[in-house]
Design an enzyme around this catalytic site. Structure first.
Site, mmCIF file in Angstrom:
data_model
loop_
_atom_site.group_PDB
_atom_site.id
_atom_site.type_symbol
_atom_site.label_atom_id
_atom_site.label_comp_id
_atom_site.label_asym_id
_atom_site.label_seq_id
_atom_site.Cartn_x
_atom_site.Cartn_y
_atom_site.Cartn_z
ATOM 1 N N ASP A 1 0.974 7.913 8.435
ATOM 2 C CA ASP A 1 -0.120 7.567 7.508
ATOM 3 C C ASP A 1 -0.710 6.199 7.830
ATOM 4 O O ASP A 1 -0.046 5.342 8.412
ATOM 5 C CB ASP A 1 0.398 7.549 6.066
ATOM 6 N N GLU A 2 -1.933 6.033 7.410
ATOM 7 C CA GLU A 2 -2.614 4.731 7.380
ATOM 8 C C GLU A 2 -2.396 3.898 8.641
ATOM 9 O O GLU A 2 -2.167 2.700 8.557
ATOM 10 C CB GLU A 2 -2.125 3.919 6.162
HETATM 11 C C1 TNX Z 1 -0.169 4.683 0.123
HETATM 12 S S1 TNX Z 1 1.042 7.378 0.361
HETATM 13 C C2 TNX Z 1 0.843 4.707 1.082
HETATM 14 C C3 TNX Z 1 2.009 3.829 0.908
HETATM 15 C C4 TNX Z 1 1.897 2.963 -0.305
HETATM 16 C C5 TNX Z 1 1.320 3.769 -1.445
HETATM 17 C C6 TNX Z 1 1.267 3.026 -2.735
HETATM 18 C C7 TNX Z 1 1.111 6.925 1.794
HETATM 19 C C8 TNX Z 1 1.373 7.947 2.752
HETATM 20 N N1 TNX Z 1 0.914 5.637 2.077
HETATM 21 O O1 TNX Z 1 2.208 3.046 2.063
HETATM 22 O O2 TNX Z 1 3.157 2.501 -0.622
HETATM 23 O O3 TNX Z 1 0.031 4.173 -1.096
HETATM 24 O O4 TNX Z 1 0.899 3.873 -3.772
#
Ligand code: TNX
Length: 531
Positions: free
Chosen positions: A346-347
């Protein structure tokens, strides 16, 4: 004096008679019990079973897990009632019988109660375990209707039950804040009661690396040395991790380990500079981060204790990175009996898409090489997925749909419904609200098949409720954000859609609130419920 004494004796006699006549009191019918998740079918019959100090536990079947099941059940009954039941080898009256039969789905069970016995049958010990969880919710051990004369009455009837989805999970982020083995076991006990069968552990992130990797020891000595806010940190030794895996397995919970990559990796980059590609991260005002070395190829970065995301990446173009992830995946897979390895994905905002895609595909190959199936956050669907891989839908439906089009299944964790770190409302003192405020009714009133037309029942492996821990520090914080909402997700995962409704759930959850109160569990007393 004499007269006073005889008045006392008469009063005493009246009290005793009153007490005994109460023990014949009507017991609430089985169909009126507050079972969560709601079983598939419950029916009433006449009479009741009385659990008391003479009740015996009987197990029938050849399975080696039966002894443990009965030990765990006895200890749970003792904490609920104060009565330590003993086992018997013989079928008899006044017994709770757990029996292995054949021909049922492994998680299904049938439970029948009459005046002589409570009897659970299932084809697998997992099914018996779920039957045992249901029995615990039939015992009137708190509130107005607790034990009468040290007997706990359970109304007669039958329950036939089996889960809708095979994967019913929770995730705990142990990277942003570290939680001890004891805290994790405590959580396992609490979620097992609601027939949750997977616990996903988010074992690494920018702020911390939480599992010992023997071939890369600095990951934990450096990468595990801190956490959000700066103090503390910590990690599980491989022995600790095995201990958690076994504890969970005994309660029919599969541990799903996650090592998030190629983003969310600052703790690894701080431990081993050779993994750092030296990408120049775009300035972002709020990032509380010392950027020394972040942009320098091959240099270890400083440890990170803030909460902004998306600035780190492994060097996807260096072979050392693949030796690294292979060692990590191999060592963790060897300790993990469950079928999944979660690669995060993710991200990864500073990994170019043309680098991200081949990286995910290679990670997936390595996971396969060590005998596991790949799980990844929905972004991994940009890569070519194997049909056995699973995309965890958290943010983008289009990613989940891409995964489905490739023949993969999806695990449903929509942030706007299932995220346990989202605040209940604007006054909640813990948590975040970037996705939504999630009141209990919001957490309950959704169905995985109704979010997107293209995500159909057969595409869905199950549901999972993640608890991210940027703001969660203690065991009591975990409880507050998890309960009651996890029980809503548990019911979505277990109970068929046509049987679920908020009116019924909101009444049943109040009974659980009373039990939690008696147990000293911290939970959110949602104003939507009459507790
Ligand atoms: C998004 S959900 C993220 C996390 C954060 C979260 C906080 C996801 C796959 N990545 O790194 O902790 O939001 O709500």
């Amino acid at each position: 004096m004499k007269i006073q004494q005889s008045i006392y004796s008469i009063l005493f006699l009246i009290a005793v008679i009153g007490f005994y006549s109460c023990s014949n009191e009507k017991v609430a019918p089985l169909t009126a019990h507050s079972i969560i998740p709601l079983p598939v079918s419950v029916s009433d019959s006449k009479g009741s079973f009385s659990l008391n100090a003479d009740t015996k536990i009987v197990t029938i079947g050849e399975n080696s897990q039966l002894a443990l099941l009965s030990e765990l059940f006895k200890s749970d009954i003792q904490s609920l009632t104060g009565i330590l039941l003993s086992s018997s080898e013989q079928e008899q009256e006044n017994a709770i019988v757990f029996e292995i039969t054949s021909g049922m789905n492994p998680e299904a069970y049938k439970l029948s109660v009459d005046k002589n016995q409570i009897r659970v049958i299932a084809s697998d010990v997992a099914g018996l375990f779920y039957g045992a969880q249901t029995i615990k919710q039939l015992i009137p051990s708190h509130g107005a209707n607790k034990a009468k004369n040290n007997k706990f009455l359970v109304a007669a009837g039958t329950i036939e039950d089996a889960p809708e989805y095979g994967y019913r999970g929770m995730m705990l982020d142990v990277a942003r804040h570290f939680f001890s083995v004891e805290d994790v076991k405590h959580l396992i006990d609490q979620i097992a009661e609601y027939k949750i069968n997977h616990l996903h552990l988010h074992l690494s992130d920018d702020q911390g690396w939480r599992i010992e990797i023997k071939s890369w020891p600095l990951l934990t000595t450096i990468g595990g040395s801190t956490q959000v806010g700066g103090q503390g940190g910590g990690f599980y030794t491989q022995e600790d991790y095995k201990d958690i895996v076994k504890y969970a397995q005994d309660r029919f919970i599969t541990i799903v380990p996650e090592i998030d990559m190629p983003g969310h990796t600052n703790s690894a980059l701080a431990s081993y500079g050779e993994l750092n590609p030296g990408i120049t991260v775009p300035e972002k005002g709020a990032l509380r981060y010392d950027r020394t070395n972040l942009g320098v190829d091959g240099m270890a970065t400083p440890l990170y204790t803030g909460i902004e995301v998306g600035f780190s990446t492994l060097a996807t173009n260096k072979e050392v990175t693949y030796r690294f992830i292979e060692d990590v995946i191999r060592e963790i897979s060897e300790l993990t009996p469950g079928p999944y390895f979660h690669i995060g994905g993710d991200e990864s905002h500073v990994t170019a898409m043309e680098d991200y895609i081949p990286f995910i595909e290679r990670a997936q190959e390595i996971v396969t090489k060590y005998g596991k199936k790949t799980l990844g956050w929905d972004e991994v669907a940009h890569a070519k997925l194997l049909p056995t891989s699973v995309a965890q839908y958290w943010a983008k439906a289009e990613n989940a749909i891409m995964a489905i089009e490739q023949g993969s299944q999806v695990l449903m964790s929509p942030a706007v419904k299932a995220y346990l770190d989202m605040q209940y409302d604007s006054t909640t003192h813990l948590g975040l609200h970037w996705a939504a405020y999630i009141e209990l009714d919001e957490a309950y009133n959704w169905d995985p098949t109704e979010l997107e037309e293209q995500i159909k029942r057969e595409n869905i492996l199950g549901v999972e409720a993640p608890l991210w821990t940027e703001t969660i520090v203690t065991r009591s914080d975990i409880e507050y954000m998890t309960f009651p909402r996890l029980t809503a997700i548990a019911e979505i995962g277990w109970t068929p859609k046509n049987l679920r409704n908020w009116e019924s759930y909101s009444k049943r959850i109040a009974w659980h609130g009373q039990r939690w109160e008696a147990q000293g569990k911290n939970f959110y007393k949602s104003p939507k419920v009459e507790w």
